[in-house]
Design a protein around this motif. Structure first.
Motif, mmCIF file in Angstrom:
data_model
loop_
_atom_site.group_PDB
_atom_site.id
_atom_site.type_symbol
_atom_site.label_atom_id
_atom_site.label_comp_id
_atom_site.label_asym_id
_atom_site.label_seq_id
_atom_site.Cartn_x
_atom_site.Cartn_y
_atom_site.Cartn_z
ATOM 1 N N GLY A 17 0.828 -1.202 0.000
ATOM 2 C CA GLY A 17 0.000 0.000 0.000
ATOM 3 C C GLY A 17 0.856 1.242 0.000
ATOM 4 O O GLY A 17 2.088 1.175 -0.151
ATOM 5 N N ARG A 18 0.197 2.393 0.129
ATOM 6 C CA ARG A 18 0.868 3.689 0.139
ATOM 7 C C ARG A 18 0.413 4.491 1.351
ATOM 8 O O ARG A 18 -0.669 4.215 1.903
ATOM 9 C CB ARG A 18 0.512 4.477 -1.124
ATOM 10 C CG ARG A 18 1.188 3.944 -2.374
ATOM 11 C CD ARG A 18 0.733 4.727 -3.600
ATOM 12 N NE ARG A 18 1.531 4.369 -4.772
ATOM 13 C CZ ARG A 18 1.278 4.791 -6.002
ATOM 14 N NH1 ARG A 18 0.248 5.590 -6.242
ATOM 15 N NH2 ARG A 18 2.052 4.425 -7.000
ATOM 16 N N PRO A 19 1.211 5.505 1.748
ATOM 17 C CA PRO A 19 0.792 6.336 2.896
ATOM 18 C C PRO A 19 -0.552 7.019 2.659
ATOM 19 O O PRO A 19 -1.211 7.428 3.606
ATOM 20 C CB PRO A 19 1.919 7.375 3.006
ATOM 21 C CG PRO A 19 3.065 6.807 2.258
ATOM 22 C CD PRO A 19 2.497 5.914 1.205
ATOM 23 N N ASP A 21 -3.133 5.549 1.717
ATOM 24 C CA ASP A 21 -4.229 4.594 1.928
ATOM 25 C C ASP A 21 -5.199 5.081 3.005
ATOM 26 O O ASP A 21 -6.413 5.108 2.816
ATOM 27 C CB ASP A 21 -3.683 3.220 2.361
ATOM 28 C CG ASP A 21 -3.094 2.423 1.204
ATOM 29 O OD1 ASP A 21 -3.207 2.875 0.050
ATOM 30 O OD2 ASP A 21 -2.526 1.342 1.463
ATOM 31 N N THR A 26 -0.178 2.915 5.431
ATOM 32 C CA THR A 26 -0.720 1.905 4.522
ATOM 33 C C THR A 26 -1.717 1.060 5.307
ATOM 34 O O THR A 26 -1.722 1.058 6.541
ATOM 35 C CB THR A 26 0.388 0.986 3.992
ATOM 36 O OG1 THR A 26 0.844 0.155 5.066
ATOM 37 C CG2 THR A 26 1.566 1.782 3.441
ATOM 38 N N CYS A 27 -2.547 0.304 4.574
ATOM 39 C CA CYS A 27 -3.516 -0.556 5.257
ATOM 40 C C CYS A 27 -2.785 -1.580 6.119
ATOM 41 O O CYS A 27 -3.237 -1.916 7.216
ATOM 42 C CB CYS A 27 -4.413 -1.260 4.235
ATOM 43 S SG CYS A 27 -5.507 -0.111 3.369
ATOM 44 N N GLU A 29 0.136 -1.183 7.577
ATOM 45 C CA GLU A 29 0.635 -0.502 8.773
ATOM 46 C C GLU A 29 -0.495 -0.195 9.747
ATOM 47 O O GLU A 29 -0.324 -0.221 10.967
ATOM 48 C CB GLU A 29 1.350 0.798 8.369
ATOM 49 C CG GLU A 29 2.675 0.533 7.664
ATOM 50 C CD GLU A 29 3.255 1.776 6.993
ATOM 51 O OE1 GLU A 29 4.449 1.749 6.672
ATOM 52 O OE2 GLU A 29 2.514 2.759 6.772
ATOM 53 N N PRO A 317 -10.271 1.229 2.068
ATOM 54 C CA PRO A 317 -9.183 1.015 3.033
ATOM 55 C C PRO A 317 -9.617 0.188 4.233
ATOM 56 O O PRO A 317 -8.843 -0.611 4.767
ATOM 57 C CB PRO A 317 -8.798 2.435 3.467
ATOM 58 C CG PRO A 317 -9.997 3.274 3.178
ATOM 59 C CD PRO A 317 -10.672 2.644 1.988
ATOM 60 N N THR A 321 -7.816 -3.264 5.303
ATOM 61 C CA THR A 321 -7.202 -3.359 6.629
ATOM 62 C C THR A 321 -7.807 -4.508 7.433
ATOM 63 O O THR A 321 -7.085 -5.307 8.041
ATOM 64 C CB THR A 321 -7.381 -2.018 7.376
ATOM 65 O OG1 THR A 321 -6.841 -0.981 6.554
ATOM 66 C CG2 THR A 321 -6.665 -2.028 8.710
ATOM 67 N N THR A 353 1.743 -3.959 -5.322
ATOM 68 C CA THR A 353 1.035 -2.965 -4.511
ATOM 69 C C THR A 353 -0.271 -2.608 -5.210
ATOM 70 O O THR A 353 -0.289 -2.401 -6.426
ATOM 71 C CB THR A 353 1.937 -1.726 -4.346
ATOM 72 O OG1 THR A 353 3.085 -2.104 -3.575
ATOM 73 C CG2 THR A 353 1.224 -0.583 -3.660
ATOM 74 N N PRO A 355 -2.682 0.250 -4.256
ATOM 75 C CA PRO A 355 -3.038 1.330 -3.327
ATOM 76 C C PRO A 355 -4.521 1.683 -3.410
ATOM 77 O O PRO A 355 -5.147 1.534 -4.462
ATOM 78 C CB PRO A 355 -2.186 2.511 -3.802
ATOM 79 C CG PRO A 355 -1.255 1.989 -4.832
ATOM 80 C CD PRO A 355 -1.869 0.738 -5.373
ATOM 81 N N GLU A 385 5.356 -1.807 5.468
ATOM 82 C CA GLU A 385 6.174 -1.309 4.365
ATOM 83 C C GLU A 385 7.411 -0.563 4.867
ATOM 84 O O GLU A 385 8.518 -0.774 4.391
ATOM 85 C CB GLU A 385 5.360 -0.391 3.450
ATOM 86 C CG GLU A 385 4.393 -1.131 2.526
ATOM 87 C CD GLU A 385 3.068 -1.431 3.197
ATOM 88 O OE1 GLU A 385 2.969 -1.295 4.437
ATOM 89 O OE2 GLU A 385 2.129 -1.814 2.474
#
Ligand code: ZN
Ligand code: ZN
Length: 416
Positions: A17-19, A21, A26-27, A29, A317, A321, A353, A355, A385
């Protein structure tokens, strides 16, 4: 004889994922993943470019790369892997086509395409049965057709002297005749294959035009599926099975047909698990139990989990998650109750990925985790990530299966 270990590879599709998300995380995280965090503490993490940096992976090309194949060498196009993906038995050398049921009208002896998707009909499986009567005996060739979703399907040709250098019979527009397939090079094989495709057009129309499904659809004012249009000819590559290369017995547990198909092409035996649906509702406990059982008899088990990618494509998201949390609790929770990490090496990663904001695959690297007796532990304490980027494995491209089997003391040596 040195000691060998068993191996399990778990891929959560589109895991990365990306920040962007969900609130600068990310999901993965964002998710609570105590089991994966424990594995990260015991093992080593890193980042993987599924194919190579900057390449947006398809799931098929990415899995080829993860299994140690060079997709630039063995990927011949969607046709072959789509046929595998809908569960057809495809052999190296077979010529595969993407296919559509379509609607044609006979005008002046020509078959004019009036609807390229036959109204997105739902009766493809019934119509496909009629196509089992396609008879190419005079060419010494076999044809196999299988329907997939709506109007879609795939056709596979098997026999000597065939070529993928042929043009489509799909004219890609309406109001024009079904296209005559043409050879795209000077070979006899291309000429012969084009003639076979044109024979298939003729036979398919004869087999389908008065089919009860089509009679009924016409009475209901719906466009009949009275022809198949073929496109995207691709030869199925001859892959050296990983089972042969490493001298192992290997199994695949997956819900989605594409992953079973790629695994089968790589020599893995597919284990069907009731409840493994290939979406967000899949039974992750059943998959973990099946993996544990498979490890009793197989040297290597590949488990594919699809729902993470579905949630990414859906821009959801929360769903992604929660699904990652289910993977942690239900899949890894069940697996770790019995998995002997003194005897088995485990690898967990994604195939690319997906996102939340983009809703499709991106080239960003994905986090990877290896754990087992051969792995040098690093200082990563949580699986995600950003933490994986600080792990001892660094950043590498694909090749998860060769690495995993290498830790298991299996595989050929390159050089003396
Ligand atoms: Zn994927
Ligand atoms: Zn996807």
């Amino acid at each position: 004889m040195e000691k060998t270990y068993k191996a399990i590879l778990v891929i959560a599709d589109g895991l990365g994922g990306r920040p962007t998300d969900w609130g600068n995380a990310t999901c993965l995280e964002r998710a609570s993943t105590p089991n994966l965090d424990r594995l990260a503490r015991e093992g080593a993490c890193g980042l993987m470019d599924p194919i190579r940096p900057g390449v947006r992976p398809g799931s098929d090309t990415s899995h080829l790369s993860i299994f140690g194949y060079d997709p630039y060498e063995v990927y011949t196009g969607r046709g072959a892997f789509e046929a595998l993906g809908i569960g057809m038995e495809v052999k190296g050398g077979d010529i595969c086509f993407r296919a559509n049921f379509a609607t044609v009208e006979e005008r002046d002896g020509k078959l004019i395409v009036t609807d390229r998707r036959a109204g997105r009909l739902a009766e493809g499986k019934e119509l496909a049965e009629a196509l089992s009567k396609l008879d190419l005996g005079k060419f010494g060739v076999q044809a196999f057709f299988q329907a997939s979703t709506e109007h879609r399907g795939a056709l596979v040709l098997r026999g000597e002297g065939l070529s993928a250098a042929v043009s489509d019979t799909d004219p890609h527009e309406t109001g024009v005749p079904v296209a005559e397939a043409q050879p795209l090079d000077d070979s006899e094989a291309a000429r012969r294959t084009a003639a076979i495709l044109n024979e298939i057009t003729r036979q398919a129309y004869e087999l389908l035009k008065d089919h009860p499904v089509n009679v009924r659809r016409s009475q209901e004012g719906k466009p009949p599926g009275n022809i198949i249009l073929l496109r995207g000819a691709a030869v199925m590559p001859h892959l050296v099975p990983v089972t042969e290369k490493y001298g192992i017995r290997a199994a695949c547990i997956a819900g989605g047909a594409l992953y079973k198909g790629v695994a089968r092409a790589a020599g893995l035996e597919v284990i069907e698990v009731p409840g493994a649906t290939g979406d967000l509702k899949t039974d992750l406990v059943a998959k973990a139990r099946a993996a544990l059982k498979a490890l009793e008899t197989y040297d290597f088990v590949f488990v594919h989990i699809k729902g993470t990618d579905n949630a990414g494509h859906d821009h959801d998201p929360e769903a992604k998650t929660r699904f990652i949390e289910r993977i942690d609790r239900e899949f890894f929770g069940t697996l770790l109750e019995e998995l002997d990490l003194e005897e088995v090496h485990l690898c967990f990663s994604g195939d690319h990925t997906t996102p939340i904001d983009y809703g499709d695959h991106t080239p960003d690297p994905v986090p990877v985790l290896f754990v087992g007796p051969s792995i040098r532990p690093d200082r990563v304490e949580r699986f995600g990530e950003r933490t994986a980027a600080e792990g001892g494995l660094g950043r590498f491209a694909g090749n998860l299966v060769p690495q995993l089997l290498g830790y298991c003391n299996r595989g050929p040596k390159f050089g003396a």
